[in-house]
Structures are given as C-alpha cells and as structure tokens.
Design a protein around this motif. Structure first.
Motif, PDB file in Angstrom:
ATOM      1  N   ALA A 109       0.814  -1.228   0.000  1.00 20.18           N
ATOM      2  CA  ALA A 109       0.000   0.000   0.000  1.00 20.18           C
ATOM      3  C   ALA A 109       0.843   1.272   0.000  1.00 20.18           C
ATOM      4  O   ALA A 109       0.447   2.276  -0.571  1.00 20.18           O
ATOM      5  CB  ALA A 109      -0.939  -0.010   1.200  1.00 20.18           C
ATOM      6  N   GLN A 110       2.021   1.237   0.614  1.00 19.69           N
ATOM      7  CA  GLN A 110       2.860   2.436   0.705  1.00 19.69           C
ATOM      8  C   GLN A 110       3.562   2.771  -0.611  1.00 19.69           C
ATOM      9  O   GLN A 110       3.789   3.933  -0.916  1.00 19.69           O
ATOM     10  CB  GLN A 110       3.894   2.266   1.810  1.00 19.69           C
TER      11      GLN A 110
ATOM     12  N   LEU B 215      -1.569  -7.293  -6.752  1.00 21.06           N
ATOM     13  CA  LEU B 215      -0.351  -8.080  -6.605  1.00 21.06           C
ATOM     14  C   LEU B 215       0.520  -7.424  -5.534  1.00 21.06           C
ATOM     15  O   LEU B 215       1.582  -6.856  -5.833  1.00 21.06           O
ATOM     16  CB  LEU B 215       0.389  -8.171  -7.946  1.00 21.06           C
ATOM     17  N   PRO B 216       0.107  -7.456  -4.267  1.00 24.05           N
ATOM     18  CA  PRO B 216       0.798  -6.712  -3.214  1.00 24.05           C
ATOM     19  C   PRO B 216       2.208  -7.218  -2.898  1.00 24.05           C
ATOM     20  O   PRO B 216       3.032  -6.454  -2.396  1.00 24.05           O
ATOM     21  CB  PRO B 216      -0.117  -6.879  -2.003  1.00 24.05           C
TER      22      PRO B 216
END
Length: 157
Positions: free
Chosen positions: A9-10, A47-48
């Motif tokens: 997310a970052q 696709l984290p």
C-alpha cells in the motif's frame, strides 16, 4: 483493459493492460479474469507481494518493447559496470520467478535466454561474470525443484 495494482500500500504502482494480451500469455491472469471471480467483475488484480519494477518490465515485454535496466545511484559496487551487471542479473532472475508465478512460459523463456546470454563466457578472454548471491537466492527461493535457471547457476558455479 485490466488494472494491476502492484506492491504494498505504501509503494503501490498501477499498470493498465489489455485483457486479451495478458490472458493470452498468462494462465494466472486468464484464471483470475474468468466470470466467477471478483477480479473479473472489478477489472482489478492486486499483486501486493510483487515488485513494481519487475511488473513494469513484464508489461514492456507484453507490448513488444525491450527491457530497460537502471542502476541505483547509491550502489555499493566499485564500478557502475559491475553494479549494472548485478542489477540486471537480479532483475532477470525476478522476471523468471514472476513468469513462474504467473504461469507465463514465454516470459520464463525470455528471461532464461537473457540470463544465458548475460552469463556466458566473453569471447575475448573466455572469462565469465557470475551473478551475485542475491540473484542465486531469488532463483532458489522462487522456483520449484530442478528448473533451467537452477541448472544454469550450478553450471556457472
């Protein structure tokens, strides 16, 4: 089109690709975009755990472009030539592993051919520049059992 959200997310990056192109190449994307899945309805695949740089190179290859390699400016290596070699080697290994995960045989073959070309003896003196241990780790952590890049690394070392 399909939106790929890559990375945590970052540091998440977004890529837009044509469904037909990506599903023709990848069994993973073909399955994810079938009617019964949420991704098929939302047109978004997350696709984290994947590296945005690897997916950028994958998208470039999907659209017939060449890979591009960049060297980090804070490289710990003595020369930029050496840093570029290790950076390219590791990226090629990551591309192979991504191809394994996405079930894209063409990507795996492209990465394997590039690894072979990068790591073969140089014509002038026959010396071989071997990939660094981080590249070896990428292959051994990201691939199952005996596979072409593992065999190549064993031959080199």
């Amino acid at each position: 089109t399909v939106k790929l959200l890559v990375g945590d997310a970052q540091q998440q990056e977004e890529f837009i690709v044509h469904e037909h192109i990506i599903t023709t190449r990848s069994k993973f994307f073909e399955a994810a975009l079938k009617d019964a899945w949420k991704e098929a309805e939302e047109r978004v695949i997350k696709l984290p755990e994947d590296d945005p740089e690897v997916v950028l190179q994958y998208v470039r290859l999907l659209y017939g472009q060449n890979m591009s390699f960049k060297v980090a400016p804070d490289s710990k290596f003595a020369s930029t030539v050496q840093a570029a070699f290790f950076s390219k080697s590791e990226l090629l290994c990551k591309l192979y592993v991504f191809g394994e995960k996405m079930q894209d045989l063409r990507l795996k073959n492209t990465a394997m051919e590039a690894m072979h070309a990068t790591w073969t003896p140089k014509q002038s003196d026959g010396s071989i520049q071997t990939p660094g241990f981080s590249s070896v780790g990428v292959i051994y952590e990201g691939t199952p059992g005996p596979c072409p890049p593992r065999r190549l690394l064993v031959q080199l070392y």
